[in-house]
Design a protein around this motif. Structure first.
Motif, PDB file in Angstrom:
ATOM      1  N   VAL A  89      54.361  34.062  35.089  1.00 11.78           N
ATOM      2  CA  VAL A  89      53.285  33.112  35.403  1.00 11.78           C
ATOM      3  C   VAL A  89      51.953  33.784  35.705  1.00 11.78           C
ATOM      4  N   LEU A  90      51.965  35.088  36.004  1.00 12.14           N
ATOM      5  CA  LEU A  90      50.708  35.792  36.247  1.00 12.14           C
ATOM      6  C   LEU A  90      50.005  36.086  34.930  1.00 12.14           C
ATOM      7  N   GLY A  91      48.700  35.890  34.924  1.00 12.82           N
ATOM      8  CA  GLY A  91      47.906  36.158  33.741  1.00 12.82           C
ATOM      9  C   GLY A  91      47.590  37.636  33.611  1.00 12.82           C
ATOM     10  N   PRO A  92      46.850  37.994  32.551  1.00 17.59           N
ATOM     11  CA  PRO A  92      46.435  39.382  32.366  1.00 17.59           C
ATOM     12  C   PRO A  92      45.701  39.874  33.612  1.00 17.59           C
ATOM     13  N   ASP A  93      45.981  41.082  34.001  1.00 15.73           N
ATOM     14  CA  ASP A  93      45.396  41.669  35.214  1.00 15.73           C
ATOM     15  C   ASP A  93      45.793  40.914  36.474  1.00 15.73           C
ATOM     16  N   GLY A  94      46.881  40.157  36.412  1.00  9.19           N
ATOM     17  CA  GLY A  94      47.353  39.409  37.581  1.00  9.19           C
ATOM     18  C   GLY A  94      47.719  40.323  38.733  1.00  9.19           C
ATOM     19  N   ARG A  95      47.442  39.844  39.941  1.00  9.77           N
ATOM     20  CA  ARG A  95      47.731  40.611  41.154  1.00  9.77           C
ATOM     21  C   ARG A  95      48.786  39.897  41.985  1.00  9.77           C
ATOM     22  N   LEU A  96      49.654  40.675  42.574  1.00 12.88           N
ATOM     23  CA  LEU A  96      50.664  40.162  43.488  1.00 12.88           C
ATOM     24  C   LEU A  96      50.567  40.954  44.786  1.00 12.88           C
ATOM     25  N   VAL A  97      50.408  40.238  45.888  1.00 13.40           N
ATOM     26  CA  VAL A  97      50.372  40.853  47.207  1.00 13.40           C
ATOM     27  C   VAL A  97      51.632  40.431  47.955  1.00 13.40           C
ATOM     28  N   VAL A  98      52.368  41.426  48.426  1.00 16.95           N
ATOM     29  CA  VAL A  98      53.590  41.171  49.185  1.00 16.95           C
ATOM     30  C   VAL A  98      53.443  41.801  50.559  1.00 16.95           C
ATOM     31  N   VAL A  99      53.550  40.968  51.588  1.00 11.10           N
ATOM     32  CA  VAL A  99      53.608  41.462  52.965  1.00 11.10           C
ATOM     33  C   VAL A  99      54.910  40.911  53.534  1.00 11.10           C
ATOM     34  N   ASP A 100      55.764  41.808  54.012  1.00 14.40           N
ATOM     35  CA  ASP A 100      57.059  41.347  54.510  1.00 14.40           C
ATOM     36  C   ASP A 100      57.525  42.227  55.660  1.00 14.40           C
ATOM     37  N   TRP A 101      58.545  41.720  56.323  1.00 16.21           N
ATOM     38  CA  TRP A 101      59.185  42.446  57.415  1.00 16.21           C
ATOM     39  C   TRP A 101      59.882  43.675  56.844  1.00 16.21           C
ATOM     40  N   THR A 149      56.147  45.844  59.453  1.00 14.75           N
ATOM     41  CA  THR A 149      55.925  45.218  58.151  1.00 14.75           C
ATOM     42  C   THR A 149      55.486  46.242  57.109  1.00 14.75           C
ATOM     43  N   PHE A 150      55.462  45.795  55.869  1.00 17.35           N
ATOM     44  CA  PHE A 150      54.853  46.588  54.802  1.00 17.35           C
ATOM     45  C   PHE A 150      53.950  45.683  53.972  1.00 17.35           C
ATOM     46  N   LEU A 151      52.998  46.299  53.289  1.00 20.34           N
ATOM     47  CA  LEU A 151      52.067  45.617  52.402  1.00 20.34           C
ATOM     48  C   LEU A 151      52.094  46.317  51.055  1.00 20.34           C
ATOM     49  N   LEU A 152      52.292  45.541  50.004  1.00 19.77           N
ATOM     50  CA  LEU A 152      52.231  46.069  48.644  1.00 19.77           C
ATOM     51  C   LEU A 152      51.204  45.254  47.852  1.00 19.77           C
ATOM     52  N   ILE A 153      50.377  45.948  47.094  1.00 16.66           N
ATOM     53  CA  ILE A 153      49.500  45.286  46.143  1.00 16.66           C
ATOM     54  C   ILE A 153      49.937  45.783  44.773  1.00 16.66           C
TER      55      ILE A 153
END
Length: 186
Positions: A125-137, A178-182
């Motif tokens: 579902v992400l388009g070209p150059d799509g970004r996903l940010v995940v912040v979790d325990w 927590t951690f953060l991923l981009i």
């Protein structure tokens, strides 16, 4: 599907700004998403819309995706911004066209949906150059906050799963709880 979802009867805890911003500030989330005003965003595991509300003024549209319709009911009672659409769906079966989303984020919910099927669906579902940010325990945390340690992932584990799904990890930060991923599409 990952582990259990958040108990709706405790949804008021998700609106505790002091507690929520302790682990992720609105400013950090907005920095990580790096949005332009014309972008379409998805919030995976949106719950009561706490972080959705922070993102909505900075995007053209936000899809608040949650598996539990009761969370959307809570959000409706609280008040949903005009540019936010409530979507009841499992992350592994999203009702969006291919490439329809510019950016997506998950705040403290990755552990609930982490699977190859969900990550493939996010990639779809992400388009070209799509970004996903995940912040979790983080699995390396104390367990004093959030889900039990055995339901959490280490940042490296989540990053490896994202890489396997076709993402590039642009930023990784590990904190005490927590951690953060981009991540961006390769």
């Amino acid at each position: 599907m990952g582990y259990h979802t958040f108990d709706v009867s405790r949804a008021d805890k998700l609106e505790d700004a002091g507690r929520r911003y302790r682990f992720l500030s609105a400013e950090e989330l907005l920095w990580a998403l790096s949005l332009s005003p014309d972008e379409v965003v998805a919030d995976f595991g949106s719950g009561t819309g706490f972080f959705t509300d922070d993102v909505a003024p900075h995007a053209s549209a936000v899809h608040a995706v949650d598996l539990q319709e009761e969370m959307h009911d809570y959000y409706r009672e609280k008040g949903v911004p005009e540019n936010v659409a409530l979507v009841t769906s499992d992350v592994s079966d999203l009702p969006f066209d291919d490439g329809a989303i510019d950016a997506a984020f998950s705040t403290m919910t990755y552990h609930e949906f982490a699977s190859d099927a969900s990550l493939a669906e996010i990639r779809r579902v992400l388009g070209p150059d799509g970004r996903l940010v995940v912040v979790d325990w983080a699995a390396t945390g104390t367990g004093d906050f959030g889900p039990p340690l055995d339901e959490r992932y280490e940042a490296a584990e989540a990053a490896a799963a994202l890489r396997d799904a076709g993402f590039t990890i642009d930023h990784e930060a590990v904190r005490p709880e927590t951690f953060l991923l981009i991540a961006t599409l390769e």
